[in-house]
Motif scaffolding. Structure first.
Motif, PDB file in Angstrom:
ATOM      1  N   VAL A  48       0.846  -1.185   0.000  1.00 56.34           N
ATOM      2  CA  VAL A  48       0.000   0.000   0.000  1.00 56.34           C
ATOM      3  C   VAL A  48       0.888   1.243   0.000  1.00 56.34           C
ATOM      4  O   VAL A  48       1.982   1.239   0.579  1.00 56.34           O
ATOM      5  CB  VAL A  48      -0.959  -0.008   1.211  1.00 56.34           C
ATOM      6  N   THR A  49       0.452   2.305  -0.674  1.00 53.35           N
ATOM      7  CA  THR A  49       1.220   3.541  -0.741  1.00 53.35           C
ATOM      8  C   THR A  49       0.314   4.721  -0.442  1.00 53.35           C
ATOM      9  O   THR A  49      -0.912   4.601  -0.377  1.00 53.35           O
ATOM     10  CB  THR A  49       1.852   3.744  -2.131  1.00 53.35           C
ATOM     11  N   VAL A  50       0.930   5.874  -0.303  1.00 53.25           N
ATOM     12  CA  VAL A  50       0.179   7.091  -0.044  1.00 53.25           C
ATOM     13  C   VAL A  50      -0.782   7.402  -1.191  1.00 53.25           C
ATOM     14  O   VAL A  50      -1.821   8.032  -0.988  1.00 53.25           O
ATOM     15  CB  VAL A  50       1.156   8.263   0.205  1.00 53.25           C
ATOM     16  N   HIS A  51      -0.472   6.919  -2.376  1.00 49.21           N
ATOM     17  CA  HIS A  51      -1.317   7.190  -3.543  1.00 49.21           C
ATOM     18  C   HIS A  51      -2.625   6.398  -3.501  1.00 49.21           C
ATOM     19  O   HIS A  51      -3.536   6.672  -4.282  1.00 49.21           O
ATOM     20  CB  HIS A  51      -0.556   6.875  -4.829  1.00 49.21           C
ATOM     21  N   ALA A 100      -5.345  14.137   5.074  1.00 53.59           N
ATOM     22  CA  ALA A 100      -3.954  14.499   5.357  1.00 53.59           C
ATOM     23  C   ALA A 100      -3.343  13.545   6.376  1.00 53.59           C
ATOM     24  O   ALA A 100      -2.187  13.104   6.228  1.00 53.59           O
ATOM     25  CB  ALA A 100      -3.880  15.933   5.853  1.00 53.59           C
ATOM     26  N   ARG A 101      -4.093  13.213   7.433  1.00 51.72           N
ATOM     27  CA  ARG A 101      -3.584  12.290   8.447  1.00 51.72           C
ATOM     28  C   ARG A 101      -3.405  10.888   7.873  1.00 51.72           C
ATOM     29  O   ARG A 101      -2.446  10.183   8.198  1.00 51.72           O
ATOM     30  CB  ARG A 101      -4.516  12.250   9.647  1.00 51.72           C
ATOM     31  N   LEU A 102      -4.327  10.477   7.022  1.00 51.11           N
ATOM     32  CA  LEU A 102      -4.203   9.157   6.409  1.00 51.11           C
ATOM     33  C   LEU A 102      -3.011   9.097   5.462  1.00 51.11           C
ATOM     34  O   LEU A 102      -2.297   8.089   5.414  1.00 51.11           O
ATOM     35  CB  LEU A 102      -5.491   8.815   5.655  1.00 51.11           C
ATOM     36  N   TYR A 147      -0.124   6.269   5.718  1.00 48.38           N
ATOM     37  CA  TYR A 147       0.192   5.332   4.644  1.00 48.38           C
ATOM     38  C   TYR A 147       1.547   5.622   4.011  1.00 48.38           C
ATOM     39  O   TYR A 147       2.161   4.722   3.426  1.00 48.38           O
ATOM     40  CB  TYR A 147      -0.917   5.333   3.594  1.00 48.38           C
ATOM     41  N   GLY A 148       2.020   6.833   4.156  1.00 48.34           N
ATOM     42  CA  GLY A 148       3.333   7.153   3.625  1.00 48.34           C
ATOM     43  C   GLY A 148       4.475   6.479   4.356  1.00 48.34           C
ATOM     44  O   GLY A 148       5.603   6.437   3.847  1.00 48.34           O
ATOM     45  N   GLY A 169      -9.548  -2.283  -1.221  1.00 48.40           N
ATOM     46  CA  GLY A 169      -9.443  -2.575   0.206  1.00 48.40           C
ATOM     47  C   GLY A 169      -8.002  -2.725   0.624  1.00 48.40           C
ATOM     48  O   GLY A 169      -7.069  -2.453  -0.146  1.00 48.40           O
ATOM     49  N   GLU A 170      -7.818  -3.165   1.863  1.00 44.06           N
ATOM     50  CA  GLU A 170      -6.487  -3.425   2.388  1.00 44.06           C
ATOM     51  C   GLU A 170      -6.518  -4.677   3.247  1.00 44.06           C
ATOM     52  O   GLU A 170      -7.536  -5.011   3.868  1.00 44.06           O
ATOM     53  CB  GLU A 170      -5.969  -2.238   3.198  1.00 44.06           C
ATOM     54  N   ALA A 171      -5.395  -5.379   3.283  1.00 40.56           N
ATOM     55  CA  ALA A 171      -5.230  -6.568   4.117  1.00 40.56           C
ATOM     56  C   ALA A 171      -3.943  -6.393   4.909  1.00 40.56           C
ATOM     57  O   ALA A 171      -2.904  -6.020   4.337  1.00 40.56           O
ATOM     58  CB  ALA A 171      -5.165  -7.830   3.257  1.00 40.56           C
ATOM     59  N   VAL A 172      -3.997  -6.678   6.217  1.00 36.69           N
ATOM     60  CA  VAL A 172      -2.894  -6.314   7.103  1.00 36.69           C
ATOM     61  C   VAL A 172      -2.557  -7.455   8.062  1.00 36.69           C
ATOM     62  O   VAL A 172      -3.454  -8.049   8.673  1.00 36.69           O
ATOM     63  CB  VAL A 172      -3.263  -5.053   7.927  1.00 36.69           C
ATOM     64  N   LEU A 173      -1.266  -7.739   8.196  1.00 31.90           N
ATOM     65  CA  LEU A 173      -0.745  -8.552   9.283  1.00 31.90           C
ATOM     66  C   LEU A 173      -0.037  -7.597  10.234  1.00 31.90           C
ATOM     67  O   LEU A 173       0.905  -6.894   9.833  1.00 31.90           O
ATOM     68  CB  LEU A 173       0.243  -9.604   8.771  1.00 31.90           C
ATOM     69  N   ASN A 174      -0.473  -7.557  11.494  1.00 31.33           N
ATOM     70  CA  ASN A 174       0.097  -6.611  12.447  1.00 31.33           C
ATOM     71  C   ASN A 174       0.172  -7.237  13.839  1.00 31.33           C
ATOM     72  O   ASN A 174      -0.076  -8.424  14.011  1.00 31.33           O
ATOM     73  CB  ASN A 174      -0.706  -5.304  12.461  1.00 31.33           C
ATOM     74  N   GLU A 175       0.540  -6.419  14.827  1.00 30.58           N
ATOM     75  CA  GLU A 175       0.672  -6.874  16.214  1.00 30.58           C
ATOM     76  C   GLU A 175       1.527  -8.135  16.296  1.00 30.58           C
ATOM     77  O   GLU A 175       1.186  -9.118  16.958  1.00 30.58           O
ATOM     78  CB  GLU A 175      -0.717  -7.104  16.834  1.00 30.58           C
TER      79      GLU A 175
END
Length: 205
Positions: A29-32, A61-63, A67-68, A91-97
């Motif tokens: 994912v990118t800022v774009h 702006a915060r997003l 994402y940047g 959409g987005e898919a995330v592996l975190n924590e």
């Protein structure tokens, strides 16, 4: 980070892969991508199903600032979901924590409203979960799904996530308290069925 985690080598979260499926492509994912993802944060039904309170606001702006920085994270993986038929980010898919000592992490996924109900979420989940086990060497991937989101729970079950328990009254939403179901999938389970456990039907999301 706990002391006992300092000697545990980072998995390959630093590498941001592109995962190619039949209907979706997952890429870094990118800022774009912020403009395309804005409905995820603005749609009332999406924010309800994800239990996303917005007390502090999430303007573009915060997003963009958030994402940047995703490409620089070495302890999580944030991927944009691209619908191959249209080329649109949906959409987005995330592996975190990430928990290094226990070889585990959490998973979340969210789609813009127009992309729901076409099987894209199921395929995206299989792609990123498979990557977590097969490339990152994880043992456990877990998530929480709210009781008022049975469609998402069916998708997770279709990929092999197993209910573990209930977090009672985990969410307060518009005056009502809502339970969250904890679900997980383990590496031995994944390598047995590759995200297609026996006895589950196809659920669109």
């Amino acid at each position: 980070m706990a002391d006992h985690d300092r000697d545990v080598p980072l998995p390959r979260f630093r590498r941001k892969p592109t995962l190619d499926g039949e209907a979706v492509l997952l890429r870094p994912v990118t800022v774009h991508d912020v403009a395309a993802l804005m409905p995820v944060f603005q749609d009332a039904q999406v924010t309800r199903l994800t239990g996303s309170h917005r007390e502090n606001g999430l303007d573009e702006a915060r997003l963009r600032a958030w994402y940047g920085t995703r490409a620089d994270q070495d302890d999580r993986l944030d991927l944009a979901v691209v619908e191959k038929a249209t080329g649109n980010v949906v959409g987005e898919a995330v592996l975190n924590e990430w928990d290094a000592g226990n070889e585990s992490c959490s998973f979340r996924i969210a789609f813009v409203p127009d992309a729901q109900g076409r099987g894209l979420g199921t395929e995206a989940t299989r792609l990123i979960v498979g990557y977590g086990f097969e490339e990152l060497g994880l043992h456990r991937i877990s998530l929480e799904v709210y009781a008022f989101n049975p469609r998402a729970r069916r998708v997770y079950e279709n990929v092999g996530f197993v209910p573990e328990g209930v977090l009672r009254d985990a969410l307060l939403w518009e005056g009502a308290r809502v339970d969250a179901v904890v679900m997980s999938i383990l590496a031995p389970e994944w390598f047995k069925h590759r995200g297609r456990p026996a006895g589950t039907g196809r659920t669109l999301s």
